[in-house]
Design a protein around this motif. Structure first.
Motif, PDB file in Angstrom:
ATOM      1  N   LYS A 439       0.094   2.128 -14.852  1.00  0.00           N
ATOM      2  CA  LYS A 439       1.325   2.434 -14.132  1.00  0.00           C
ATOM      3  C   LYS A 439       1.978   1.149 -13.635  1.00  0.00           C
ATOM      4  CE  LYS A 439      -0.122   6.911 -12.219  1.00  0.00           C
ATOM      5  NZ  LYS A 439      -0.470   7.621 -10.956  1.00  0.00           N
ATOM      6  N   GLY A 440       3.261   1.230 -13.333  1.00  0.00           N
ATOM      7  CA  GLY A 440       3.925   0.104 -12.698  1.00  0.00           C
ATOM      8  C   GLY A 440       3.415  -0.077 -11.273  1.00  0.00           C
ATOM      9  N   SER A 441       3.470  -1.296 -10.767  1.00  0.00           N
ATOM     10  CA  SER A 441       2.983  -1.561  -9.418  1.00  0.00           C
ATOM     11  C   SER A 441       4.031  -1.154  -8.387  1.00  0.00           C
ATOM     12  CB  SER A 441       2.661  -3.053  -9.263  1.00  0.00           C
ATOM     13  OG  SER A 441       3.815  -3.827  -9.496  1.00  0.00           O
ATOM     14  N   ASP A 442       3.586  -1.045  -7.130  1.00  0.00           N
ATOM     15  CA  ASP A 442       4.505  -0.619  -6.068  1.00  0.00           C
ATOM     16  C   ASP A 442       5.326  -1.767  -5.514  1.00  0.00           C
ATOM     17  OD1 ASP A 442       2.499  -1.976  -4.798  1.00  0.00           O
ATOM     18  OD2 ASP A 442       2.119  -0.489  -3.247  1.00  0.00           O
ATOM     19  N   LEU A 443       5.026  -2.983  -5.928  1.00  0.00           N
ATOM     20  CA  LEU A 443       5.709  -4.172  -5.421  1.00  0.00           C
ATOM     21  C   LEU A 443       6.201  -4.991  -6.611  1.00  0.00           C
ATOM     22  CD1 LEU A 443       6.296  -5.866  -2.824  1.00  0.00           C
ATOM     23  CD2 LEU A 443       4.140  -7.043  -3.280  1.00  0.00           C
ATOM     24  N   LYS A 444       7.478  -5.343  -6.619  1.00  0.00           N
ATOM     25  CA  LYS A 444       8.055  -6.081  -7.753  1.00  0.00           C
ATOM     26  C   LYS A 444       7.999  -7.590  -7.555  1.00  0.00           C
ATOM     27  CE  LYS A 444       8.955  -2.186  -9.662  1.00  0.00           C
ATOM     28  NZ  LYS A 444       8.016  -1.698 -10.704  1.00  0.00           N
ATOM     29  N   ASN A 445       8.109  -8.015  -6.277  1.00  0.00           N
ATOM     30  CA  ASN A 445       8.176  -9.449  -6.023  1.00  0.00           C
ATOM     31  C   ASN A 445       7.644  -9.726  -4.619  1.00  0.00           C
ATOM     32  OD1 ASN A 445       9.215 -12.129  -5.347  1.00  0.00           O
ATOM     33  ND2 ASN A 445      10.381 -11.930  -7.258  1.00  0.00           N
ATOM     34  N   THR A 446       6.882 -10.799  -4.467  1.00  0.00           N
ATOM     35  CA  THR A 446       6.328 -11.110  -3.146  1.00  0.00           C
ATOM     36  C   THR A 446       7.432 -11.435  -2.136  1.00  0.00           C
ATOM     37  OG1 THR A 446       6.038 -13.437  -3.776  1.00  0.00           O
ATOM     38  CG2 THR A 446       4.157 -11.960  -4.070  1.00  0.00           C
ATOM     39  N   ALA A 447       8.605 -11.807  -2.625  1.00  0.00           N
ATOM     40  CA  ALA A 447       9.723 -12.083  -1.720  1.00  0.00           C
ATOM     41  C   ALA A 447      10.158 -10.831  -0.970  1.00  0.00           C
ATOM     42  CB  ALA A 447      10.897 -12.658  -2.501  1.00  0.00           C
ATOM     43  N   LEU A 449       8.168  -8.811   0.486  1.00  0.00           N
ATOM     44  CA  LEU A 449       7.220  -8.516   1.559  1.00  0.00           C
ATOM     45  C   LEU A 449       7.728  -8.996   2.915  1.00  0.00           C
ATOM     46  CD1 LEU A 449       3.661  -9.372   0.163  1.00  0.00           C
ATOM     47  CD2 LEU A 449       4.571  -7.117   0.713  1.00  0.00           C
ATOM     48  N   GLN A 450       7.729  -8.104   3.887  1.00  0.00           N
ATOM     49  CA  GLN A 450       8.040  -8.480   5.256  1.00  0.00           C
ATOM     50  C   GLN A 450       6.777  -9.030   5.926  1.00  0.00           C
ATOM     51  OE1 GLN A 450      11.300  -8.142   6.444  1.00  0.00           O
ATOM     52  NE2 GLN A 450      11.646  -7.647   4.270  1.00  0.00           N
ATOM     53  N   LEU A 451       6.941  -9.675   7.079  1.00  0.00           N
ATOM     54  CA  LEU A 451       5.788 -10.151   7.830  1.00  0.00           C
ATOM     55  C   LEU A 451       4.907  -8.958   8.203  1.00  0.00           C
ATOM     56  CD1 LEU A 451       7.380 -12.761  10.275  1.00  0.00           C
ATOM     57  CD2 LEU A 451       6.431 -13.142   7.992  1.00  0.00           C
ATOM     58  N   GLY A 452       3.590  -9.084   7.992  1.00  0.00           N
ATOM     59  CA  GLY A 452       2.660  -8.016   8.319  1.00  0.00           C
ATOM     60  C   GLY A 452       2.630  -6.901   7.300  1.00  0.00           C
ATOM     61  N   ASP A 453       3.180  -7.164   6.113  1.00  0.00           N
ATOM     62  CA  ASP A 453       3.236  -6.118   5.088  1.00  0.00           C
ATOM     63  C   ASP A 453       2.443  -6.555   3.864  1.00  0.00           C
ATOM     64  OD1 ASP A 453       3.901  -3.709   4.022  1.00  0.00           O
ATOM     65  OD2 ASP A 453       5.956  -4.253   3.466  1.00  0.00           O
ATOM     66  N   GLY A 454       2.015  -5.570   3.075  1.00  0.00           N
ATOM     67  CA  GLY A 454       1.242  -5.849   1.879  1.00  0.00           C
ATOM     68  C   GLY A 454       1.642  -4.935   0.748  1.00  0.00           C
ATOM     69  N   GLY A 455       1.027  -5.140  -0.394  1.00  0.00           N
ATOM     70  CA  GLY A 455       1.296  -4.310  -1.560  1.00  0.00           C
ATOM     71  C   GLY A 455       0.495  -4.781  -2.747  1.00  0.00           C
ATOM     72  N   VAL A 456       0.727  -4.140  -3.884  1.00  0.00           N
ATOM     73  CA  VAL A 456       0.036  -4.492  -5.124  1.00  0.00           C
ATOM     74  C   VAL A 456       1.094  -4.779  -6.179  1.00  0.00           C
ATOM     75  CG1 VAL A 456      -1.500  -3.670  -6.949  1.00  0.00           C
ATOM     76  CG2 VAL A 456      -1.988  -3.095  -4.564  1.00  0.00           C
ATOM     77  N   LEU A 457       0.961  -5.922  -6.836  1.00  0.00           N
ATOM     78  CA  LEU A 457       1.907  -6.256  -7.893  1.00  0.00           C
ATOM     79  C   LEU A 457       1.178  -6.498  -9.201  1.00  0.00           C
ATOM     80  CD1 LEU A 457       1.779  -9.589  -8.348  1.00  0.00           C
ATOM     81  CD2 LEU A 457       3.152  -9.586  -6.279  1.00  0.00           C
ATOM     82  N   SER A 458       1.947  -6.427 -10.303  1.00  0.00           N
ATOM     83  CA  SER A 458       1.396  -6.629 -11.643  1.00  0.00           C
ATOM     84  C   SER A 458       1.786  -8.010 -12.147  1.00  0.00           C
ATOM     85  CB  SER A 458       1.935  -5.570 -12.604  1.00  0.00           C
ATOM     86  OG  SER A 458       1.614  -4.273 -12.159  1.00  0.00           O
ATOM     87  N   SER A 459       0.826  -8.646 -12.814  1.00  0.00           N
ATOM     88  CA  SER A 459       1.098  -9.915 -13.478  1.00  0.00           C
ATOM     89  C   SER A 459       0.402  -9.862 -14.829  1.00  0.00           C
ATOM     90  CB  SER A 459       0.576 -11.086 -12.648  1.00  0.00           C
ATOM     91  OG  SER A 459       0.765 -12.308 -13.330  1.00  0.00           O
ATOM     92  N   GLY A 460       1.137  -9.415 -15.834  1.00  0.00           N
ATOM     93  CA  GLY A 460       0.506  -9.176 -17.128  1.00  0.00           C
ATOM     94  C   GLY A 460      -0.484  -8.039 -17.004  1.00  0.00           C
TER      95      GLY A 460
END
Length: 527
Positions: A439-447, A449-460
């Motif tokens: 599946k696609g990740s829930d985060l497209k770019n680390t930019a 992200l707000q302070l105190g926030d997280g997520g999972v992104l795909s890189s290949g």
């Protein structure tokens, strides 16, 4: 106690960002960190109610006991409970009767009643000041449930030997005059961390040794590595909410759920001290149907604290219902105010906890399948205080050579064929989580992200868990759970990365805070 003034990690105090009422109002219960190899008759891993009660019972029997806790005493799920002491199980007695038979339902009722008595006896013997109270519990119907099920449960509890009765109204509940309920008499409540403090002091007085901030790994029948030191023992007890020595067996028999709690002030003497539960959402998509549970606790001279819980979902799968964690608190608050409108406007506490739900509704306490000297206590099923105490009684008997009459009922090796349908449904849910790899990740770019926030992104082909701390530093880890390779999900409420397959959880440093994973998320360097 350890007087070290080293900086304490928040994940050593509690397994989440939010602080429970118990943790907020109790001093940290800490002991020394391991500093040498250790040999004992019994090594207990886990410093919650299960581990401490087992240690206490074994020390009374003359055993040499060492207990190790990854954080501090009660820093796991014990410190995030609502501390109901009850024989009213969150799965109905008529279900137990149909699944296990009448005799086994009687044993289940007897064991939970005995656990409450055991806790009361320990409190009396050790003179523990933990606000223990005997009181009634009231079970009333969720709007989705059928009236006939309340009568069915009443008959089942009577056959199981419990002191129950039917009332035509539910005491103290708004508009409860015509809300029939099933009363469970002689239930109880207490302040859990005050109880653990009394148990810990007794363990030390009896010659037991407790280590905190002591991470156990490489667990075998000979012992474990704890902070790099060798801890050897004849018997090993794993009391860590979910087994951390087991790769797969137990994790097909039980599944991790998140449950939510709010607590707010009400004027003193507005409500009687009681326990209240509804029968749960019968249309829920989850095998373990979420229900609500409520109690009071003393707060100050003017107020009591109303503590209400519910709105459960499978760990790491809040998005399955498109209801965020914050929305779950809002739903819980709305439900609570509907039944208890005297709750003041501003909530004092919000927190969540992790519950292990066995497919057949009974906990797993005894010898780990395939091992002769490794014991586990898990599968609390929303009744962690009594389940853990039952487990301590079973295991202390087993280690001292006594046949316990509840041993077979709660055996971790049991197979319950009548719950095969639920087993298949839970197994299918677990397997479907591996689709996160494609599946696609829930985060497209680390930019983003707000302070105190997280997520999972795909890189290949990689999946990367990222967190931006409050100093604007980006932290990155592999998003692959070290246990069995699921992709972790960001929990914005408790600021953790949660595994949707088996419930492992990791803090914003990638450090494991809930098993079954024994190891942290590997760090990744990214630009």
């Amino acid at each position: 106690m350890d007087s070290s003034e080293n900086k304490i990690k928040s994940s050593s105090i509690t397994s989440g960002e939010n602080i429970s009422f118990w943790i907020d109002t109790t001093s940290i219960i800490s002991f020394h960190k391991p500093d040498k190899d250790v040999t004992a008759e019994v090594l207990i891993i886990g410093g919650g109610i299960a581990g401490l009660t087992t240690a206490y019972k074994l020390l009374q029997a003359g055993k040499k006991v060492v207990l190790v806790e990854d954080g501090f005493i009660g820093s796991g799920e014990t410190g995030r409970t609502t501390a109901h002491l009850t024989c009213a199980l969150d799965d109905r007695y008529y279900f137990l009767e149909e699944t296990f038979g009448e005799d086994s339902a009687k044993l289940a009722a007897e064991s939970h009643r005995a656990a409450i008595d055991e806790i009361e006896q320990i409190i009396t013997t050790l003179n523990i000041d933990c606000s223990f109270k005997r009181l009634n519990g009231y079970l009333f119907l969720d709007p989705s449930d059928k009236e006939e099920n309340l009568d069915k449960e009443f008959k089942a509890t009577q056959k199981a030997g419990l002191a129950t009765s039917i009332l035509q109204g539910t005491p103290a509940v708004a508009n409860g005059e015509n809300q029939r309920c099933l009363v469970f008499h002689e239930q109880a409540q207490f302040r859990i961390l005050h109880y653990l403090k009394g148990l810990a002091d007794a363990i030390v007085n009896l010659g037991g040794i407790i280590y905190t901030e002591a991470h156990a790994e490489e667990i075998t029948q000979k012992g474990a590595k704890v902070n790099g030191y060798t801890f050897s023992a004849d018997q090993i007890v794993i009391a860590t909410n979910t087994p951390i020595n087991d790769v797969m067996t137990m994790h097909t028999k039980q599944h991790a759920y998140r449950t939510y709690v709010i607590a707010g002030k009400i004027p003193k003497n507005t409500l009687p001290y009681s326990l209240w539960w509804d029968t749960g959402d019968q249309q829920s998509k989850w095998v373990s149907q979420p229900y609500h549970y409520v109690r009071l606790e003393e707060y100050d001279e003017h107020y009591d604290l109303l503590i209400s819980g519910g709105e459960d979902h499978k760990t790491g799968q809040a998005d399955e219902q498109h209801i965020s964690q914050m929305e779950r608190y809002d739903k819980l608050e709305s439900w609570t105010r509907n039944y208890f409108p005297m709750l003041e406007d501003d909530l004092t506490y919000r927190w969540s906890g992790q519950v292990m739900e066995p497919v057949d509704s009974l906990g797993f306490m005894g010898k780990n399948p395939g091992d002769d000297n490794i014991y586990i206590i898990t599968g609390d099923s929303g009744n962690g205080m009594t389940h853990a105490t039952i487990g301590a009684l079973i295991i202390s008997d087993s280690i001292t050579g006594v046949k316990n009459k509840w041993e077979d009922l709660y055996s971790p090796s049991r197979v319950t064929l009548k719950t095969t349908k639920d087993f298949i449904k839970e197994a299918g849910n677990m397997a479907s989580q591996y689709l996160d790899w494609i599946k696609g990740s829930d985060l497209k770019n680390t930019a983003d992200l707000q302070l105190g926030d997280g997520g999972v992104l795909s890189s290949g082909l990689k999946r990367i868990a990222v967190f931006r701390d409050y100093e604007n530093t980006l932290k990155a880890f592999s998003a692959v759970c070290p246990h069995l390779g699921c992709i972790v999900q960001w929990n914005g409420d408790e600021k953790s990365f949660d595994c949707p397959c088996h419930g492992s959880r990791f803090d914003t440093e990638g450090t494991v805070i809930n098993g079954p994973s024994q190891t942290d998320l590997p760090k990744i360097h990214i630009k």
